[in-house]
Write an enzyme that holds these catalytic residues in place. Sequence first.
Site, short mmCIF file in Angstrom:
data_model
loop_
_atom_site.label_atom_id
_atom_site.label_comp_id
_atom_site.label_asym_id
_atom_site.label_seq_id
_atom_site.Cartn_x
_atom_site.Cartn_y
_atom_site.Cartn_z
N LYS A 232 -46.75 3.04 -17.32
CA LYS A 232 -47.66 1.96 -16.91
C LYS A 232 -47.96 1.13 -18.17
CE LYS A 232 -51.27 -0.40 -15.71
NZ LYS A 232 -51.09 -1.33 -16.84
N GLU B 191 -54.45 8.16 -28.18
CA GLU B 191 -54.50 7.49 -29.49
C GLU B 191 -55.26 6.19 -29.28
OE1 GLU B 191 -53.81 8.94 -32.26
OE2 GLU B 191 -53.11 10.71 -31.16
N CYS C 245 -54.38 -1.40 -34.41
CA CYS C 245 -55.35 -0.30 -34.50
C CYS C 245 -55.57 0.07 -35.96
CB CYS C 245 -54.84 0.91 -33.73
SG CYS C 245 -53.20 1.43 -34.26
#
Length: 516
Positions: A206, A287, A321
């Site tokens: 997804k 994560e 990130c």
Amino acid sequence: MVIPPFSNEPLTDFFTNENRQGFLAALSRVKNALGQTYPLIIGGREIATTDVIRSVNPAHPEQVVGCHAVAVQEHVDQAVSAATAAFRSWSRTSVEDRAAVLLRAAHTIRGRRHDLSALMVYELGKAWDEADGEVAEVIDLMEWYARQALRLAVMDGITPVRGEINRFRYVPLGVGAIISPWNFPLSLTTGMMSAAVVTGNTVVVKPAETSSTSVAWLVNIFREAHLADGVINLLTGWGEVAGEALVDHPGVRFIAFTGSREVGSRIYERAARVTSGQRWLKRVQLEMGGKNAVVVDETADLTRATREIITGAFGFQGQKCSAGSRAVIVESVYDDLVSRIVEAAKKLKVGDPIDPTVMVGPVIDDTAEEKILDYIQLGRHESDLLLGGEKPQMEGYFIQPTIFGGVTPDARIAQEEIFGPVLAVMKARDFEHGIEIANDTDYGLTGSFFSRDPERIALARDTIRVGNLYINRRSTGAMMGVHPFGGFNMSGTDTKGGGPDYLLFYLQGQSIGEVL
Ligand code: NAD
């Protein structure tokens, strides 16, 4: 199976004319392929839906990159069934054959490298070198995990017992949900998906709504690599609908998620519930975000620190990130370094990254733009605006590189992930105070420490609590096989992608004792 030792894929040198021309040709080729409609892929079947999600170019939102079918509960059920059926034979396929799929896919990607990068220039607003670096990482991940799967298939470490044959081996888990974020659609989807598949699992993928075209191209490359139907199923759609239904599905054995803290925390909670028909506890890998600090002491090379802070904070518009979104500077060099950073940031060219001289492209969409501008408003109250803070007058979701100075460690812009081109600069009394400020966050993904003092560097290594610590370099740009990647605390479960242990998440150990 004999394959050469792993080495990282070289990056493209865009200073050579040939590479520049090659990339321009790819940009025009890919432009002609934009706007297509992409189906769901379930058990090898292509399924169209009436509704579609449009993925657009954030530099020119009227330019549609791809239209994607929208999965609902019924498609989730079908995809999990298809993956369950495919698991029976895929889990018994030899590891050599599974590794060969990854190696074939890596080979195809080498041949289409510029096209994949060009697609991300359009779909995500990535600068050329950022997009190229991501495609190189995709190749690295496939090559690395193919080798790691072969390594783990060799059984050893079991004590021999006379009169018995004893075996210990790793076997796959079952059907996995792979839920990826938009900012590294190719590498993060590849990382989770190829690790799952090479270890014998089957998956339902997804992708994020805003980067579904990149993932559709990736999944098609796997299909071309002779992957059996049902091993990888693609469900594009809304996170709250298709993503959530997938997380909740009793047939899903494990979930590999990369994305925000908010969604990751929700998935963690939902995955813990055992629902009717479920025969296992779901294994979950999350994560998530970061609020990464770059600490600079008075012995540091300030020229280098300036360059690395700029790249780490503003590369890909700060939408990593690992972005170094906090600069923590010792007070004796604070004024000097801050003025260097501000001067360097003024030179960053903002614009459509189709132009190779642009370093700061658009942010991903209108929601991100609004959220970042809200944080900038907040920053104006909490601290001193040193640079930027405005939306330039141009089409698309652009925000100027923005720097706030005199930020206090407890300010919201120092604590919350903004995920945009915004740098919070803080003053520390000395390097130990700098480390204290760096650690004063819920997150623990990456961090940098700049110093020329070996004792301080040793202390930084021991006391900065992050999954990926870098000394005298920026907080971004982990290399697969070199800097295994994953965060502590609210940054996630620290599964260390691109590391020697990563595949174990996708495997369970089985002991078989046989009496002769
Ligand atoms: P997001 O959490 O909004 O979305 C991630 C994925 O989850 C998407 O595919 C989305 O459709 C899906 N999703 C949304 N709601 C869901 C739900 N209720 N149930 C199941 N799935 C759902 O994140 P994003 O905006 O795509 O990505 C940015 C975030 O990802 C940032 O926080 C960034 O720090 C983080 N990130 C972390 C890493 C890492 O390795 N730690 C790497 C890249 C990005």
